[in-house]
Write an enzyme that holds these catalytic residues in place. Structure first.
Site, mmCIF file in Angstrom:
data_model
loop_
_atom_site.group_PDB
_atom_site.id
_atom_site.type_symbol
_atom_site.label_atom_id
_atom_site.label_comp_id
_atom_site.label_asym_id
_atom_site.label_seq_id
_atom_site.Cartn_x
_atom_site.Cartn_y
_atom_site.Cartn_z
ATOM 1 N N GLU A 54 -0.727 4.172 6.813
ATOM 2 C CA GLU A 54 -1.354 3.737 5.394
ATOM 3 C C GLU A 54 -0.162 4.557 4.646
ATOM 4 O OE1 GLU A 54 -2.992 6.357 7.551
ATOM 5 O OE2 GLU A 54 -2.079 7.844 5.800
ATOM 6 N N LYS A 76 9.778 13.467 7.616
ATOM 7 C CA LYS A 76 8.883 12.626 7.718
ATOM 8 C C LYS A 76 9.437 12.152 8.857
ATOM 9 C CE LYS A 76 5.150 12.058 4.133
ATOM 10 N NZ LYS A 76 6.341 13.108 2.989
ATOM 11 N N SER A 130 12.544 19.961 2.606
ATOM 12 C CA SER A 130 10.949 19.424 2.976
ATOM 13 C C SER A 130 11.961 17.810 2.531
ATOM 14 C CB SER A 130 10.282 19.396 2.751
ATOM 15 O OG SER A 130 9.866 18.819 1.468
HETATM 16 C C1 LIG Z 1 5.412 13.643 2.289
HETATM 17 C C2 LIG Z 1 5.857 14.951 1.727
HETATM 18 C C3 LIG Z 1 5.374 16.630 1.598
HETATM 19 C C4 LIG Z 1 3.991 16.624 1.893
HETATM 20 O O1 LIG Z 1 3.533 16.721 3.738
HETATM 21 P P1 LIG Z 1 3.233 17.790 4.302
HETATM 22 O O2 LIG Z 1 2.819 17.136 5.734
HETATM 23 O O3 LIG Z 1 2.547 18.597 4.350
HETATM 24 O O4 LIG Z 1 5.104 18.013 4.949
HETATM 25 C C5 LIG Z 1 6.727 17.243 2.157
HETATM 26 N N1 LIG Z 1 7.635 17.014 1.411
HETATM 27 C C6 LIG Z 1 8.441 16.113 1.013
HETATM 28 C C7 LIG Z 1 9.813 15.701 0.449
HETATM 29 C C8 LIG Z 1 7.471 14.449 1.628
HETATM 30 O O5 LIG Z 1 7.837 13.525 1.742
#
Ligand SMILES: *Cc1c(COP(=O)(O)O)cnc(C)c1O
Length: 393
Positions: free
Chosen positions: A111, A89, A377
């Protein structure tokens, strides 16, 4: 077929900017300037420097040997879990804070649902010394105490949203209200590839560093830029957009998107938007959306807070509808099992969101010679309590 946004922000039939008139000047200012600003050499230089020195990029593309052996294919993990703050993020919030500075904004609003985007926003505001206000549903503030504490330590003001279900959508309403009332000095940092044009395109471009790095890292390791498949989980869709971006127009690369089925597609406790969603408008964007027959947004559910979103970004709606992306859904149980498996096989504790992407190996057969990149992610520290409760640790 074109998979990126056109000038009006449409991906096929999805996207656009469906906003109240009072928000028009704010969004229009951003729309007129974002591409120009991003193209400036000084912007690129500062963005890339911060990604390197502050976020810790490039993140490794790690060959997961034991996981590969288990599934009899070749699996690489793109380690976004190693980014500063623990997830992808921050790539986007770094980009947007630089954008806000160039638009001469003094005040940042955002938000947040689970608090991850709030923390990433509070982080970059501290970095740049800008005022930060984060709207968060009152219920979420109770549920996500550690992230609320992080935001406060980083100097942000966390404002509870007290209306409606007191969760994410109510926090979004409060943020929009704030932006309408503060059109000149405030920038609204949206955390995924959602919202009115130009947000989905802007956020996808900031996150595209993920697939740019995959290309050169894979070239080094495999002697080719293109994997056979890229796998990513989809909440709003920003980590997936970043991992897919450079491959959208390369049909040889299979695009595999994984959504959260929650307790199961047919249980009423799910967040699998591509399966359950219909065309609708959410947060200023025309996209696939989980809704009741009379068009009210349905409350989504997933064990992972980051996938718990009733819509999906317009890029992904288009990838689904056009068939360019193959969409799968994974239940809570399947994801938790895959998350624990990565711990045992590779010594990496993944975010539960990312565990959804990993669970695909139990559902889809790959060839031994396939080269697969999974976008990891985020890391699992934030999910420790959920892991503890689920596995009775
Ligand atoms: C917020 C988050 C997501 C989901 O958000 P996307 O916009 O779909 O990427 C996925 N993995 C992690 C670790 C997150 O913090």
């Amino acid at each position: 077929m074109k998979y990126n946004a056109d000038e009006k922000g449409y991906y096929g039939e999805f996207g656009g900017a469906y906003i109240p008139e009072m928000l028009y000047p704010n969004v229009e200012e951003l729309r007129q300037n974002y591409l120009k600003i991003m193209a400036e050499e000084s912007f690129q230089k500062e963005f890339n420097e911060l990604l390197k020195e502050y976020v810790g990029r490039p993140t490794p593309l790690y060959f997961a040997k034991r996981l590969s052996e288990k599934y009899n294919t070749k699996i690489y993990l793109k380690r976004e879990d190693l980014c500063h703050t623990g997830a992808h993020k921050v790539n986007n919030t770094i980009g947007q804070i630089l954008m806000a500075q160039r638009l001469k904004k003094k005040r940042i609003i955002a938000e947040t649902g689970a608090g991850q985007h709030g923390v990433a926003t509070a982080t970059v505001c501290a970095l740049m010394g800008l005022e930060c206000i984060v709207y968060m549903g009152e219920i979420d503030i109770e549920r996500q105490a550690p992230n609320v504490a992080r935001m406060k330590m980083l100097g942000a003001t966390v404002v509870p949203a007290l209306s409606g279900s007191r969760t994410l959508k109510d926090a979004t309403n409060e943020a929009i209200r704030d932006w309408i009332n503060n059109p000149t000095d405030t920038h609204y940092i949206i955390g995924s590839v959602v919202g009115p044009h130009p947000y989905p395109d802007m956020v996808a471009r900031f996150q595209s560093v993920i697939s740019k790095e995959i290309k050169s890292q894979l070239q080094e390791k495999e002697g080719r830029k293109n994997p056979d498949y890229v796998i990513a989980c989809v909440g709003g869709g920003s980590n997936a957009a970043g991992a897919f971006y450079e491959y959208l127009d390369t049909p040889e690369v299979g695009i595999l998107a994984v959504e959260a089925a929650g307790k199961g597609i047919d249980t009423g406790k799910s967040a699998a938007t591509s399966v359950l969603g219909k065309m609708g408008i959410i947060h200023g964007s025309k996209t696939l959306l989980m809704q009741t027959p009379d068009g009210q947004i349905t409350e989504p559910y997933s064990i992972s807070a980051g996938l718990d979103y009733p819509g999906v970004g317009p890029m992904h709606a288009h990838l689904f509808k056009s068939g360019r992306g193959e969409f799968h859904s994974v239940t809570d149980d399947e994801a938790m099992k895959a998350g624990l498996e990565l711990c045992k096989l590779e010594g990496i504790i993944p975010a539960i969101e990312s565990s959804h992407a990993l669970a695909l190996f139990e559902k889809k057969q790959f060839k031994k010679e396939d080269v697969i990149v999974v976008n990891l992610s985020g890391r699992g520290d934030k999910d420790l309590n959920t892991y503890i409760e689920y596995f009775n640790l």
